[in-house]
Write an enzyme that holds these catalytic residues in place. Structure first.
Site, mmCIF file in Angstrom:
data_model
loop_
_atom_site.group_PDB
_atom_site.id
_atom_site.type_symbol
_atom_site.label_atom_id
_atom_site.label_comp_id
_atom_site.label_asym_id
_atom_site.label_seq_id
_atom_site.Cartn_x
_atom_site.Cartn_y
_atom_site.Cartn_z
ATOM 1 N N PRO A 172 0.889 -1.324 -0.112
ATOM 2 C CA PRO A 172 -0.195 0.056 -0.073
ATOM 3 C C PRO A 172 0.890 1.276 -0.065
ATOM 4 C CG PRO A 172 -0.043 -1.031 2.000
ATOM 5 C CD PRO A 172 0.782 -2.013 1.194
ATOM 6 N N TYR B 186 -1.140 3.845 13.512
ATOM 7 C CA TYR B 186 -2.409 4.288 13.423
ATOM 8 C C TYR B 186 -3.510 3.674 14.330
ATOM 9 C CZ TYR B 186 -0.567 6.399 9.359
ATOM 10 O OH TYR B 186 0.391 7.036 8.238
ATOM 11 N N THR C 114 0.103 5.120 -0.227
ATOM 12 C CA THR C 114 -0.861 6.352 -0.409
ATOM 13 C C THR C 114 -0.265 7.256 -1.240
ATOM 14 O OG1 THR C 114 -1.412 6.179 1.844
ATOM 15 C CG2 THR C 114 -1.604 8.388 1.010
ATOM 16 N N GLN D 273 -7.080 -1.545 1.610
ATOM 17 C CA GLN D 273 -6.578 -1.311 2.903
ATOM 18 C C GLN D 273 -7.567 -0.441 3.608
ATOM 19 O OE1 GLN D 273 -2.952 0.635 3.912
ATOM 20 N NE2 GLN D 273 -2.184 -1.268 4.986
HETATM 21 C C1 LIG Z 1 4.639 7.115 -0.675
HETATM 22 C C2 LIG Z 1 4.385 6.026 0.764
HETATM 23 C C3 LIG Z 1 2.944 5.887 0.957
HETATM 24 C C4 LIG Z 1 2.584 4.827 1.765
HETATM 25 N N1 LIG Z 1 1.377 4.502 2.311
HETATM 26 C C5 LIG Z 1 1.096 3.489 2.981
HETATM 27 C C6 LIG Z 1 -0.320 3.076 3.140
HETATM 28 O O1 LIG Z 1 -1.134 3.748 2.570
HETATM 29 N N2 LIG Z 1 -0.461 1.989 4.040
HETATM 30 C C7 LIG Z 1 0.557 1.230 4.451
HETATM 31 O O2 LIG Z 1 0.076 0.359 5.500
HETATM 32 N N3 LIG Z 1 1.836 1.618 4.427
HETATM 33 C C8 LIG Z 1 2.017 2.605 3.630
HETATM 34 N N4 LIG Z 1 3.385 2.717 3.328
HETATM 35 C C9 LIG Z 1 4.439 1.743 3.761
HETATM 36 C C10 LIG Z 1 4.977 0.946 2.399
HETATM 37 O O3 LIG Z 1 3.628 0.080 2.101
HETATM 38 C C11 LIG Z 1 5.735 -0.025 3.048
HETATM 39 O O4 LIG Z 1 5.685 -0.677 3.944
HETATM 40 C C12 LIG Z 1 7.125 0.820 2.912
HETATM 41 O O5 LIG Z 1 7.352 1.680 2.000
HETATM 42 C C13 LIG Z 1 8.463 -0.282 2.985
HETATM 43 O O6 LIG Z 1 8.330 -0.791 1.730
HETATM 44 P P1 LIG Z 1 9.610 -0.261 0.672
HETATM 45 O O7 LIG Z 1 10.838 -0.391 1.305
HETATM 46 O O8 LIG Z 1 9.426 -1.636 -0.414
HETATM 47 O O9 LIG Z 1 9.078 1.021 0.213
HETATM 48 C C14 LIG Z 1 3.741 3.948 2.247
HETATM 49 C C15 LIG Z 1 5.193 3.898 1.932
HETATM 50 C C16 LIG Z 1 5.213 5.179 0.900
HETATM 51 C C17 LIG Z 1 6.974 5.303 0.643
#
Ligand SMILES: Cc1cc2nc3c(=O)[nH]c(=O)nc-3n(C[C@H](O)[C@H](O)[C@H](O)COP(=O)(O)O)c2cc1C
Length: 411
Positions: free
Chosen positions: A28, A176, A30, A104
């Site tokens: 996810p 959250y 955002t 989500q």
């Molecule tokens: C721009 C952005 C928005 C995110 N929005 C959410 C979200 O809506 N819900 C959530 O559970 N995690 C959110 N995350 C966390 C990601 O799902 C993920 O756990 C985190 O980026 C680590 O993974 P990565 O290293 O592959 O980016 C967000 C991360 C980023 C960078």
């Protein structure tokens, strides 16, 4: 050299008889690009559609289940029935390329502001502000409001079913509301919702049970229920890995289809106990039944890393930032075109990659150090949208797959 990665094989959720085409998940992320009332915009649809052709599952960015749950401007709402048509377009955009669509769901709890809530004070388990930074003090939800919030999660789930999603994921991670009830920092209640570990678990388990009941009642097709968790909290007192494993132990008594860990690094060891060298995923693998689906996110970027995760017993590798940068990640791996995978984003390509402006701005400011940009752009708050200082940044060096003992070759 043609490598046939195991993670490209399909996977079937046995209890639900749902097959997903591979073990890659879009985590996810955002976009902050919804209309003010939380309706889905065309910018969001384009973003998801562009990424729908690769991963087995796309978990949408988080949607709030009620008005007090809104966490930021541009967040998606699942709080009212009039959002169903937009949510339906979102589900279709995700499914258009063959991915399963998971919505989500959350309430931001104390991680929001009176301004975002248009004059309403943020709410939480207790009237305790987040201990770091300049956060507002929320008010504690009443018993009746807690019951209503649980119902709101159920109502949002019903909307996801009606909108055509393939499942919902409960956002119990990233500080959250669901995590706020679980945490001894934010939950200082002495009623049935707080005090002991068992009571701090109650809200998350009650939401899960009610959502599972809603799925049982309304879904006329296989419909997944996932739960996202942050296994540890930085604060003291704060959630410990032992607390989280105890929670998961109770969670799996409910009809939950997968557990999703939100980690900084998918293969990290516990940060609260620096002497402990056991990986968090190993603890979860031991705590969960053998074939119980485990999804993990955290700095996964390269195909060899995904394969390594599969070898540690993780079922799904979730990628966040990498799939912002590379919408065709899976397709390139399947075509044996790994050298064409992007690991950094050029500021000139945000439009090409369908990244909405609010996300672009966020990535270049708050996430400045978290996303590799091909030119190191320093944000000047006095000159929005102007950047300066151009120096190359580090992008990951390709891993030589033949050197990884864990990598398996087929055929
Ligand atoms: C721009 C952005 C928005 C995110 N929005 C959410 C979200 O809506 N819900 C959530 O559970 N995690 C959110 N995350 C966390 C990601 O799902 C993920 O756990 C985190 O980026 C680590 O993974 P990565 O290293 O592959 O980016 C967000 C991360 C980023 C960078």
């Amino acid at each position: 050299m043609q490598i046939n990665y195991d993670f490209l094989d399909s996977y079937t959720f046995k209890n639900k008889q749902m097959t997903v085409r591979n073990h890659v998940v879009m985590a996810p992320t955002t976009l902050r690009a919804s209309f003010e009332d939380g309706s889905v915009t065309d910018n969001e649809l384009r973003y998801y559609q562009m990424r729908s052709g690769g991963p087995g599952i796309i978990v949408s960015e988080v949607a709030h289940v009620n008005h007090l749950g809104k966490g930021w401007e541009g967040g998606i709402s699942a709080a009212d029935d009039d959002k169903i048509p937009g949510l339906s377009r979102l589900a279709s955009a995700i499914q258009s390329g063959g991915a399963k669509a998971i919505l989500q769901l959350f309430s931001a709890g104390r991680q929001t502001t009176t301004a975002i809530l248009r004059g309403e004070q943020p709410v939480s388990a207790s009237a305790v502000a987040y201990p770091r930074g300049d956060f507002e003090t929320p008010r504690a939800l009443t018993h009746q409001e807690i019951a209503q919030t649980i119902d709101d999660f159920a109502a949002a789930t019903k909307r996801a079913i009606l909108a055509g999603f393939d499942g919902v994921e409960l956002h119990g991670a990233n500080l959250y509301l669901m995590q706020q009830f679980f945490s001894p920092d934010s939950n200082q209640r002495d009623d049935i919702w707080g005090g002991t570990l068992a009571k701090r678990m109650r809200f998350g388990l009650a939401v899960t049970a009610k959502v599972a009941q809603t799925i049982e009642q309304y879904a006329d097709r296989p419909f997944l229920l996932g739960y996202r968790q942050s296994p540890e909290e930085p604060m003291t007192p704060g959630i410990t890995l032992q607390d989280s494993l105890a929670f998961v132990n109770k969670l799996i008594d409910l009809p939950v289809d997968y557990v999703h860990l939100s980690l900084k690094d998918a293969l990290q060891t516990p940060f609260k106990d620096k002497d402990d060298q056991t990986k968090i995923v190993d603890y979860y693998r031991q705590a969960l039944p053998d074939d119980f689906p485990l999804m993990v996110a955290g700095l996964v970027k390269q195909p060899a890393q995904v394969e390594e995760l599969m070898d540690t017993g993780v079922t799904f590798a979730a990628m966040g930032r990498e799939l912002i940068v590379e919408p065709n990640w899976v397709q390139k791996v399947k075509m044996n075109d790994e050298r064409a995978i992007r690991y950094a984003i050029s500021p000139a390509d945000f439009d090409l990659l369908g990244v909405p402006k609010p996300l672009e701005q966020w990535l270049l400011t708050r996430f400045k150090n978290g996303l590799p940009v091909t030119t190191d752009l320093e944000f000047d708050p006095n000159k929005p949208w102007r950047y300066y200082k151009s120096t190359p940044v580090k992008v990951p060096q390709p891993i030589d797959p033949t050197k990884l003992m864990t990598l398996k070759k087929k055929g």
